[in-house]
Design a protein around this motif. Sequence first.
Motif, PDB file in Angstrom:
ATOM      1  N   VAL A  28       0.846  -1.202   0.000  1.00  0.00           N
ATOM      2  CA  VAL A  28       0.000   0.000   0.000  1.00  0.00           C
ATOM      3  C   VAL A  28       0.876   1.244   0.000  1.00  0.00           C
ATOM      4  O   VAL A  28       0.633   2.195  -0.748  1.00  0.00           O
ATOM      5  CB  VAL A  28      -0.975  -0.009   1.199  1.00  0.00           C
ATOM      6  N   TRP A  29       1.923   1.261   0.816  1.00  0.00           N
ATOM      7  CA  TRP A  29       2.857   2.395   0.834  1.00  0.00           C
ATOM      8  C   TRP A  29       3.413   2.646  -0.569  1.00  0.00           C
ATOM      9  O   TRP A  29       3.429   3.776  -1.050  1.00  0.00           O
ATOM     10  CB  TRP A  29       3.994   2.113   1.808  1.00  0.00           C
ATOM     11  N   LYS A  30       3.889   1.582  -1.200  1.00  0.00           N
ATOM     12  CA  LYS A  30       4.494   1.727  -2.525  1.00  0.00           C
ATOM     13  C   LYS A  30       3.494   2.263  -3.546  1.00  0.00           C
ATOM     14  O   LYS A  30       3.858   3.034  -4.426  1.00  0.00           O
ATOM     15  CB  LYS A  30       5.085   0.402  -2.984  1.00  0.00           C
ATOM     16  N   SER A  38       3.040  13.735  -5.346  1.00  0.00           N
ATOM     17  CA  SER A  38       2.780  14.597  -6.504  1.00  0.00           C
ATOM     18  C   SER A  38       1.493  15.404  -6.368  1.00  0.00           C
ATOM     19  O   SER A  38       1.239  16.296  -7.169  1.00  0.00           O
ATOM     20  CB  SER A  38       2.768  13.777  -7.791  1.00  0.00           C
ATOM     21  N   ALA A  39       0.717  15.141  -5.348  1.00  0.00           N
ATOM     22  CA  ALA A  39      -0.529  15.891  -5.127  1.00  0.00           C
ATOM     23  C   ALA A  39      -0.295  17.011  -4.123  1.00  0.00           C
ATOM     24  O   ALA A  39      -0.942  17.087  -3.085  1.00  0.00           O
ATOM     25  CB  ALA A  39      -1.623  14.953  -4.647  1.00  0.00           C
ATOM     26  N   GLY A  40       0.661  17.868  -4.404  1.00  0.00           N
ATOM     27  CA  GLY A  40       0.890  19.014  -3.548  1.00  0.00           C
ATOM     28  C   GLY A  40       2.064  18.888  -2.609  1.00  0.00           C
ATOM     29  O   GLY A  40       2.210  19.671  -1.685  1.00  0.00           O
ATOM     30  N   LEU A  44       3.838  10.670   2.949  1.00  0.00           N
ATOM     31  CA  LEU A  44       3.289   9.650   3.839  1.00  0.00           C
ATOM     32  C   LEU A  44       4.157   9.536   5.087  1.00  0.00           C
ATOM     33  O   LEU A  44       5.385   9.607   4.997  1.00  0.00           O
ATOM     34  CB  LEU A  44       3.265   8.282   3.158  1.00  0.00           C
ATOM     35  N   SER A  45       3.529   9.358   6.218  1.00  0.00           N
ATOM     36  CA  SER A  45       4.309   9.121   7.425  1.00  0.00           C
ATOM     37  C   SER A  45       4.126   7.694   7.929  1.00  0.00           C
ATOM     38  O   SER A  45       5.012   7.155   8.584  1.00  0.00           O
ATOM     39  CB  SER A  45       3.924  10.097   8.532  1.00  0.00           C
ATOM     40  N   ARG A  46       2.980   7.089   7.623  1.00  0.00           N
ATOM     41  CA  ARG A  46       2.731   5.729   8.077  1.00  0.00           C
ATOM     42  C   ARG A  46       1.556   5.150   7.300  1.00  0.00           C
ATOM     43  O   ARG A  46       0.621   5.840   6.963  1.00  0.00           O
ATOM     44  CB  ARG A  46       2.391   5.728   9.563  1.00  0.00           C
ATOM     45  N   VAL A  47       1.651   3.842   7.044  1.00  0.00           N
ATOM     46  CA  VAL A  47       0.503   3.070   6.559  1.00  0.00           C
ATOM     47  C   VAL A  47       0.217   2.036   7.636  1.00  0.00           C
ATOM     48  O   VAL A  47       1.116   1.314   8.068  1.00  0.00           O
ATOM     49  CB  VAL A  47       0.797   2.379   5.208  1.00  0.00           C
ATOM     50  N   TYR A  59       3.734   0.416   8.568  1.00  0.00           N
ATOM     51  CA  TYR A  59       4.912   0.567   7.721  1.00  0.00           C
ATOM     52  C   TYR A  59       5.256   2.035   7.694  1.00  0.00           C
ATOM     53  O   TYR A  59       4.393   2.874   7.410  1.00  0.00           O
ATOM     54  CB  TYR A  59       4.661   0.030   6.308  1.00  0.00           C
ATOM     55  N   LEU A  60       6.504   2.352   8.006  1.00  0.00           N
ATOM     56  CA  LEU A  60       6.941   3.741   8.125  1.00  0.00           C
ATOM     57  C   LEU A  60       7.828   4.187   6.973  1.00  0.00           C
ATOM     58  O   LEU A  60       8.388   5.272   7.006  1.00  0.00           O
ATOM     59  CB  LEU A  60       7.672   3.937   9.459  1.00  0.00           C
ATOM     60  N   GLY A  61       7.956   3.350   5.960  1.00  0.00           N
ATOM     61  CA  GLY A  61       8.716   3.724   4.777  1.00  0.00           C
ATOM     62  C   GLY A  61      10.200   3.835   5.022  1.00  0.00           C
ATOM     63  O   GLY A  61      10.756   3.175   5.895  1.00  0.00           O
ATOM     64  N   GLU A  62      10.844   4.677   4.248  1.00  0.00           N
ATOM     65  CA  GLU A  62      12.292   4.814   4.274  1.00  0.00           C
ATOM     66  C   GLU A  62      12.820   5.334   5.601  1.00  0.00           C
ATOM     67  O   GLU A  62      13.968   5.111   5.929  1.00  0.00           O
ATOM     68  CB  GLU A  62      12.749   5.739   3.147  1.00  0.00           C
ATOM     69  N   SER A  63      12.009   6.009   6.382  1.00  0.00           N
ATOM     70  CA  SER A  63      12.488   6.529   7.658  1.00  0.00           C
ATOM     71  C   SER A  63      12.716   5.421   8.676  1.00  0.00           C
ATOM     72  O   SER A  63      13.314   5.638   9.706  1.00  0.00           O
ATOM     73  CB  SER A  63      11.492   7.541   8.227  1.00  0.00           C
TER      74      SER A  63
END
Length: 75
Positions: A28-30, A38-40, A44-47, A59-63
């Motif tokens: 979902v994050w990906k 791209s919408a402004g 994302l900070s978390r899913v 999931y917190l992504g690259e952080s």
Amino acid sequence: VYDHRHLNLEVPEFATTIPTTENIAIAVWKRLESPVASAGGAKLSRVRVYETSDIFADYLGESDQDESGEGEATS
């Protein structure tokens, strides 16, 4: 995309990956990261994906990178 689907057979991300709650959060994050950015310029900070009201995976992504450079899902 995921609702009422056989994830292993109908969703490309899970053709070779087991659709655990953690892996669903990563997928979902990906899917969301680029459109959200791209919408402004939002980020994302978390899913969070829930299995039940008190069982979920974040999931917190690259952080939240581990030593392999991969983001990490937590539950």
